[in-house]
Design an enzyme around this catalytic site. Structure first.
Site, PDB file in Angstrom:
ATOM      1  N   HIS A  82       0.844  -1.188   0.000  1.00  0.00           N
ATOM      2  CA  HIS A  82       0.000   0.000   0.000  1.00  0.00           C
ATOM      3  C   HIS A  82       0.879   1.238   0.000  1.00  0.00           C
ATOM      4  O   HIS A  82       1.860   1.320   0.734  1.00  0.00           O
ATOM      5  CB  HIS A  82      -0.910   0.040   1.228  1.00  0.00           C
ATOM      6  CG  HIS A  82      -1.695   1.316   1.329  1.00  0.00           C
ATOM      7  ND1 HIS A  82      -2.845   1.535   0.587  1.00  0.00           N
ATOM      8  CD2 HIS A  82      -1.475   2.455   2.045  1.00  0.00           C
ATOM      9  CE1 HIS A  82      -3.295   2.748   0.852  1.00  0.00           C
ATOM     10  NE2 HIS A  82      -2.485   3.316   1.726  1.00  0.00           N
ATOM     11  N   ASP A 161     -14.931   2.873   7.939  1.00  0.00           N
ATOM     12  CA  ASP A 161     -13.910   3.840   7.521  1.00  0.00           C
ATOM     13  C   ASP A 161     -14.500   4.874   6.560  1.00  0.00           C
ATOM     14  O   ASP A 161     -14.223   6.071   6.667  1.00  0.00           O
ATOM     15  CB  ASP A 161     -12.737   3.121   6.858  1.00  0.00           C
ATOM     16  CG  ASP A 161     -11.768   4.101   6.216  1.00  0.00           C
ATOM     17  OD1 ASP A 161     -11.242   4.960   6.942  1.00  0.00           O
ATOM     18  OD2 ASP A 161     -11.552   4.011   4.997  1.00  0.00           O
ATOM     19  N   ARG A 168     -14.852  13.063   8.997  1.00  0.00           N
ATOM     20  CA  ARG A 168     -13.571  13.745   9.247  1.00  0.00           C
ATOM     21  C   ARG A 168     -13.325  14.840   8.222  1.00  0.00           C
ATOM     22  O   ARG A 168     -12.787  15.899   8.537  1.00  0.00           O
ATOM     23  CB  ARG A 168     -12.427  12.736   9.202  1.00  0.00           C
ATOM     24  CG  ARG A 168     -12.381  11.786  10.391  1.00  0.00           C
ATOM     25  CD  ARG A 168     -11.465  10.601  10.117  1.00  0.00           C
ATOM     26  NE  ARG A 168     -10.114  11.034   9.784  1.00  0.00           N
ATOM     27  CZ  ARG A 168      -9.259  10.316   9.057  1.00  0.00           C
ATOM     28  NH1 ARG A 168      -9.622   9.134   8.572  1.00  0.00           N
ATOM     29  NH2 ARG A 168      -8.056  10.770   8.816  1.00  0.00           N
ATOM     30  N   SER A 183      -7.578   4.202   9.347  1.00  0.00           N
ATOM     31  CA  SER A 183      -8.282   4.247   8.068  1.00  0.00           C
ATOM     32  C   SER A 183      -7.587   3.368   7.036  1.00  0.00           C
ATOM     33  O   SER A 183      -8.212   2.524   6.378  1.00  0.00           O
ATOM     34  CB  SER A 183      -8.366   5.690   7.573  1.00  0.00           C
ATOM     35  OG  SER A 183      -8.900   5.755   6.266  1.00  0.00           O
ATOM     36  N   LYS A 187      -8.652  -1.220   5.933  1.00  0.00           N
ATOM     37  CA  LYS A 187      -8.896  -1.763   4.598  1.00  0.00           C
ATOM     38  C   LYS A 187      -7.855  -2.815   4.231  1.00  0.00           C
ATOM     39  O   LYS A 187      -8.160  -3.826   3.599  1.00  0.00           O
ATOM     40  CB  LYS A 187      -8.920  -0.637   3.568  1.00  0.00           C
ATOM     41  CG  LYS A 187     -10.082   0.342   3.753  1.00  0.00           C
ATOM     42  CD  LYS A 187     -10.183   1.327   2.618  1.00  0.00           C
ATOM     43  CE  LYS A 187      -9.071   2.361   2.618  1.00  0.00           C
ATOM     44  NZ  LYS A 187      -9.196   3.331   3.722  1.00  0.00           N
TER      45      LYS A 187
END
Length: 448
Positions: A82, A161, A168, A183, A187
């Site tokens: 990621h 999320d 947010r 967050s 995932k």
């Protein structure tokens, strides 16, 4: 429990218990806790922070709010990667085929671009015919047959999320390390990988512009991953200039094709091979250096490029475009950004270039905007390069932003506005500047 009591507890700097955190997430998702209550809690977290235990529990509660991908039907160790985002970051399209060519299964779900960062899904969809939407059974079958599949996010992963991020975004609580970390990792943990490699970008083209903040975020995400039983490693990589020379969807795909044939920009190749090497290190239980050398070998001998073509064909893409990139659509208008004096490129406002590429049609401001796959920017000069007056620094390719049916004159006018606005994105100095290292640090904890 009462939400007001928990808000007051966090407001005063107290630690929330695991049961209290799950009460908050479950209550918000089923409607028992309303937006104004959750907004107050998010603001309390923003100012008071969360401990590592609290952040892990929050992440797991968000992960457990929706679907979780089961990759157990795919043999071998599955390693996910990621990136926290940047400009010109097309590493996933290189890493996936390189790692798969080494015999490690790559089952990757990626996102779309929004704001100044591009999305891997959008880049793949610039290849005519390439499908990014599959059922989970189809996704797993693709990986089992071809060793790789790269699709858009499927199912309802970590819906808490999505709900919390929307809140947010309108309450000024986005830049909170615990909330950012939870967050991202909720995932990743829901995506089913056995181990995780994080590319945490830092610089003026990244969400984390300061190295100490990037380290803090990376450390918190590593703690979450390891705490959830997933070995997690982070590389802190530089994003003070775009990665590679191409910014924009099919422009980046063409650069990826060149890279997989051994003709990629040095910075793109170094970061891609480093991330590939770390993934292979975790999957094969070999050293990072051995993994990196193995990835480099698969690119050099053409195996990674062959795997890329296999991936594209398996997911419906027209590989004739991969074999002949000149077939990709070209933008209807283009213009050169030229140097107004002699010197060295000393600073690039990477964020401004990401925004400019989006304004040209390569990105979206709203989720339902239509991307022009041919739009974007090709850099000709980067930090440390010498320029003379009138020399091209970049070529801008103007597409139709937002929707595909704008008149040519509107596209041309938009291009000229963007060209004018990004002149200040490049600073030219008399002396060649020192360049930042591409990899600031590799963070590996002692936990397994």
């Amino acid at each position: 429990m009462r939400m007001v009591d928990l808000i007051e507890k966090k407001r005063e700097g107290g630690e929330l218990s695991d049961d209290e955190i799950r009460f908050i997430i479950n209550g918000y998702m089923n409607g028992d806790i309303v937006d104004y209550e959750m907004s107050a809690m998010l603001m309390a977290i923003y100012f008071r922070g969360m401990s590592e235990r609290e952040t892990l529990t929050l992440t797991l509660a968000m992960r457990d709010s929706g679907d979780q991908v089961d990759l157990s039907a795919i043999p071998g160790i599955k390693v996910d990667k990621h990136s926290t985002g940047g400009v010109g970051d097309k590493t996933s399209m290189i890493i996936g085929p390189a790692v798969a060519a080494c015999g490690i299964p790559v089952a990757k779900m990626s996102g779309r671009g929004l704001g100044f960062t591009g999305g891997t899904v959008d880049k793949f969809e610039s290849i005519p015919g390439y499908r990014t939407e599959f059922t989970m059974d189809e996704f797993i079958s693709l990986v089992r047959e071809h060793g790789i599949s790269m699709i858009g996010q499927s199912g309802d992963l970590a819906p808490a999320d999505k709900s919390l991020y929307a809140l947010r975004d309108v309450t000024g609580t986005v830049p909170s390390i615990p909330l950012i970390a939870s967050s991202i990792m909720s995932k990743k943990l829901a995506s089913g990988a056995d181990k995780i490699v994080l590319d945490v970008t830092v610089g003026n083209g990244a969400f984390m512009q300061e190295l100490d903040k990037a380290k803090e975020l990376a450390g918190r995400m590593i703690s979450i991953g390891n705490g959830a039983g997933k070995k997690t490693v982070a590389l802190l990589t530089d994003m003070n200039e775009p990665l590679g020379y191409a910014i924009g969807n099919n422009l980046e795909v063409k650069e990826v094709i060149a890279a997989l044939q051994g003709d990629g920009p040095d910075d793109l190749m170094e970061i891609s091979c480093a991330l590939s090497g770390m993934m292979l290190s975790l999957a094969k239980d070999i050293s990072y250096d051995e993994g990196k050398a193995l990835a480099e070998e698969k690119i050099k001998d053409g195996s990674a490029f062959s795997k890329f073509k296999e991936l594209v064909k398996a997911q419906g893409g027209d590989i004739s475009f991969i074999e002949d990139p000149s077939k990709f659509k070209t933008a209807p208008v283009s213009s050169e950004l030229t140097a107004d004096k002699a010197g060295y490129i000393s600073l690039i406002d990477t964020y401004a270039l990401g925004i400019a590429s989006g304004r040209l049609g390569a990105g979206r401001e709203k989720k339902d905007d239509i991307i022009d796959m041919s739009a974007g920017i090709i850099l000709h000069k980067k930090i440390g390069d010498h320029v003379v007056p009138g020399e091209s620094i970049a070529t801008l390719y103007g597409g139709s932003p937002g929707r595909p049916d704008k008149p040519l004159q509107v596209i041309e006018d938009n291009l000229q506005h963007v060209l004018h606005d990004i002149k200040s994105a490049f600073t030219i100095a008399d002396e060649r500047p020192d360049k930042n290292p591409l990899i600031h640090e590799i963070m590996v904890t002692i936990h397994g």
